[in-house]
Design an enzyme around this catalytic site. Structure first.
Site, mmCIF file in Angstrom:
data_model
loop_
_atom_site.group_PDB
_atom_site.id
_atom_site.type_symbol
_atom_site.label_atom_id
_atom_site.label_comp_id
_atom_site.label_asym_id
_atom_site.label_seq_id
_atom_site.Cartn_x
_atom_site.Cartn_y
_atom_site.Cartn_z
ATOM 1 C CE LYS A 175 69.344 43.039 22.423
ATOM 2 N NZ LYS A 175 70.671 42.484 22.026
ATOM 3 N NE ARG B 295 72.383 45.078 27.727
ATOM 4 C CZ ARG B 295 72.157 45.646 26.543
ATOM 5 N NH1 ARG B 295 71.157 46.481 26.387
ATOM 6 N NH2 ARG B 295 72.930 45.372 25.518
ATOM 7 N NE ARG C 237 76.006 47.003 16.238
ATOM 8 C CZ ARG C 237 75.413 46.699 17.389
ATOM 9 N NH1 ARG C 237 74.136 46.332 17.397
ATOM 10 N NH2 ARG C 237 76.082 46.728 18.516
ATOM 11 N NE ARG D 207 76.754 50.308 19.409
ATOM 12 C CZ ARG D 207 75.824 49.529 19.958
ATOM 13 N NH1 ARG D 207 74.644 49.397 19.381
ATOM 14 N NH2 ARG D 207 76.058 48.889 21.075
ATOM 15 N NE ARG E 2 78.579 45.368 23.408
ATOM 16 C CZ ARG E 2 78.506 45.607 22.099
ATOM 17 N NH1 ARG E 2 79.613 45.789 21.391
ATOM 18 N NH2 ARG E 2 77.345 45.653 21.500
HETATM 19 P P1 ADP Z 1 71.301 43.925 18.579
HETATM 20 O O1 ADP Z 1 70.248 45.019 18.559
HETATM 21 O O2 ADP Z 1 70.792 42.643 19.166
HETATM 22 O O3 ADP Z 1 72.597 44.357 19.157
HETATM 23 P P2 ADP Z 1 71.449 44.412 15.686
HETATM 24 O O4 ADP Z 1 70.012 44.381 15.231
HETATM 25 O O5 ADP Z 1 72.102 45.741 15.799
HETATM 26 O O6 ADP Z 1 71.607 43.570 17.059
HETATM 27 O O7 ADP Z 1 72.290 43.457 14.701
HETATM 28 C C1 ADP Z 1 73.706 43.306 14.841
HETATM 29 C C2 ADP Z 1 74.343 43.268 13.451
HETATM 30 O O8 ADP Z 1 73.998 42.045 12.790
HETATM 31 C C3 ADP Z 1 73.897 44.389 12.503
HETATM 32 O O9 ADP Z 1 74.983 44.745 11.688
HETATM 33 C C4 ADP Z 1 72.759 43.743 11.675
HETATM 34 O O10 ADP Z 1 72.671 44.323 10.369
HETATM 35 C C5 ADP Z 1 73.242 42.300 11.598
HETATM 36 N N1 ADP Z 1 72.139 41.319 11.634
HETATM 37 C C6 ADP Z 1 71.014 41.368 12.393
HETATM 38 N N2 ADP Z 1 70.260 40.269 12.202
HETATM 39 C C7 ADP Z 1 70.940 39.491 11.305
HETATM 40 C C8 ADP Z 1 70.676 38.208 10.702
HETATM 41 N N3 ADP Z 1 69.568 37.504 11.001
HETATM 42 N N4 ADP Z 1 71.600 37.728 9.834
HETATM 43 C C9 ADP Z 1 72.740 38.427 9.549
HETATM 44 N N5 ADP Z 1 73.035 39.624 10.076
HETATM 45 C C10 ADP Z 1 72.149 40.164 10.945
HETATM 46 P P1 ADP Z 2 73.781 45.776 21.997
HETATM 47 O O1 ADP Z 2 73.982 45.998 20.554
HETATM 48 O O2 ADP Z 2 74.920 45.229 22.743
HETATM 49 O O3 ADP Z 2 72.536 45.024 22.284
HETATM 50 P P2 ADP Z 2 72.817 48.292 23.143
HETATM 51 O O4 ADP Z 2 72.736 49.393 22.185
HETATM 52 O O5 ADP Z 2 71.555 47.645 23.592
HETATM 53 O O6 ADP Z 2 73.820 47.234 22.563
HETATM 54 O O7 ADP Z 2 73.610 48.757 24.457
HETATM 55 C C1 ADP Z 2 74.876 49.376 24.371
HETATM 56 C C2 ADP Z 2 75.427 49.605 25.769
HETATM 57 O O8 ADP Z 2 74.544 50.483 26.494
HETATM 58 C C3 ADP Z 2 75.518 48.360 26.650
HETATM 59 O O9 ADP Z 2 76.726 47.625 26.430
HETATM 60 C C4 ADP Z 2 75.476 48.988 28.047
HETATM 61 O O10 ADP Z 2 76.726 49.600 28.377
HETATM 62 C C5 ADP Z 2 74.468 50.124 27.864
HETATM 63 N N1 ADP Z 2 73.084 49.653 28.147
HETATM 64 C C6 ADP Z 2 72.071 49.556 27.260
HETATM 65 N N2 ADP Z 2 70.963 49.079 27.856
HETATM 66 C C7 ADP Z 2 71.288 48.868 29.160
HETATM 67 C C8 ADP Z 2 70.585 48.351 30.283
HETATM 68 N N3 ADP Z 2 69.309 47.942 30.181
HETATM 69 N N4 ADP Z 2 71.253 48.274 31.458
HETATM 70 C C9 ADP Z 2 72.527 48.680 31.580
HETATM 71 N N5 ADP Z 2 73.259 49.152 30.564
HETATM 72 C C10 ADP Z 2 72.647 49.253 29.352
#
Ligand code: ADP
Ligand code: ADP
Length: 213
Positions: A14, A88, A127, A160, A171
């Site tokens: 995302k 969420r 990541r 992280r 998660r």
């Molecule tokens: P989210 O915000 O949904 O948690 P991230 O954008 O942080 O996901 O992506 C999670 C990990 O996967 C990061 O290390 C990112 O560089 C990698 N990543 C994201 N999209 C892709 C993809 N299409 N193919 C391979 N790796 C990806």
């Molecule tokens: P991800 O890479 O899992 O998409 P985020 O950075 O979006 O991670 O979220 C990290 C953590 O922050 C989640 O596991 C949760 O504990 C908290 N969090 C983020 N957004 C929300 C939300 N909308 N509602 C509740 N908890 C949240």
């Protein structure tokens, strides 16, 4: 005040997709980033949130909705929000609809990034995040060009605390129970655009841009 929602499991990409949408005029709002900023500032909210986040549990709905409400109240009416990691839960989704309505806005589209669990585990385990600006890398799929730190500011990269295997499993479980039901909530409203998030970063970004075009 309109919005696009990026929906999908943790690690589906995302934040990575959001980076290119910012160039299209969207205001990227990641509740995870907002919460990590509170942790960095060591506020009371941040310290309480950290305990839950480190275990892969959700922060209470009222805390997250409160942050979004203040953000909207201090924003321009013409803002186009791109929500990443919010809503969420069903309650958050309903509150978001109410908030947008109160500003005469609505959700235009919901992009669903579809990604199986085994791909997610690999993405989250590899990541790396900049300790200062939060830029996101992957040791295999999107490595930083500089070997010693972040390409943006040279600061140290870290893993992280919630990106370890046990917390990732938790998660994914919480996602399946609390967030996946939003797929039908938004499908019923005709807002969902599914995208295969297993493709390369470039392909996923193009597919999302096409859906929003
Ligand atoms: P989210 O915000 O949904 O948690 P991230 O954008 O942080 O996901 O992506 C999670 C990990 O996967 C990061 O290390 C990112 O560089 C990698 N990543 C994201 N999209 C892709 C993809 N299409 N193919 C391979 N790796 C990806
Ligand atoms: P991800 O890479 O899992 O998409 P985020 O950075 O979006 O991670 O979220 C990290 C953590 O922050 C989640 O596991 C949760 O504990 C908290 N969090 C983020 N957004 C929300 C939300 N909308 N509602 C509740 N908890 C949240």
């Amino acid at each position: 005040m309109n919005a696009v929602v990026l929906l999908g499991p943790p690690g589906a990409g995302k934040g990575t997709v959001a980076e290119v949408l910012v160039d299209k005029g969207y205001r990227h709002v990641s509740t995870g980033d907002l919460l990590r900023e509170q942790i960095r500032l060591q506020t009371k909210l941040g310290l309480e949130a950290k305990k839950l986040m480190d275990q892969g549990q959700f922060v209470p709905d009222e805390v997250v909705v409160g942050m979004i409400r203040s953000l909207m109240e201090s924003s321009d009416m013409s803002a186009k929000f791109l929500f990443d990691g919010f809503p969420r839960t069903q309650i958050q989704a309903e509150k978001l609809d109410e908030l947008l309505q109160s500003f005469s806005g609505k959700i235009d589209d919901v992009v669903l990034l579809e990604c199986p669990d085994e791909v997610i585990v690999e993405r989250l385990s590899g990541r790396r995040t900049c300790t200062k600006c939060g830029a996101v890398y992957h040791i295999k799929y999107n490595p930083a060009e500089r070997r010693d730190g972040c390409d943006m500011d040279g600061c140290e990269l870290m893993q992280r605390p919630d990106d370890n295997e046990a917390t990732i499993k938790n998660r994914l479980h919480v996602y399946a129970e609390q967030t996946a039901p939003l797929i039908s909530y938004y499908t019923e409203q005709g807002l969902i655009h599914p995208v295969d998030a297993t493709m390369s970063i470039g392909e996923v970004r193009s597919a999302v841009l096409e859906k929003l075009g």
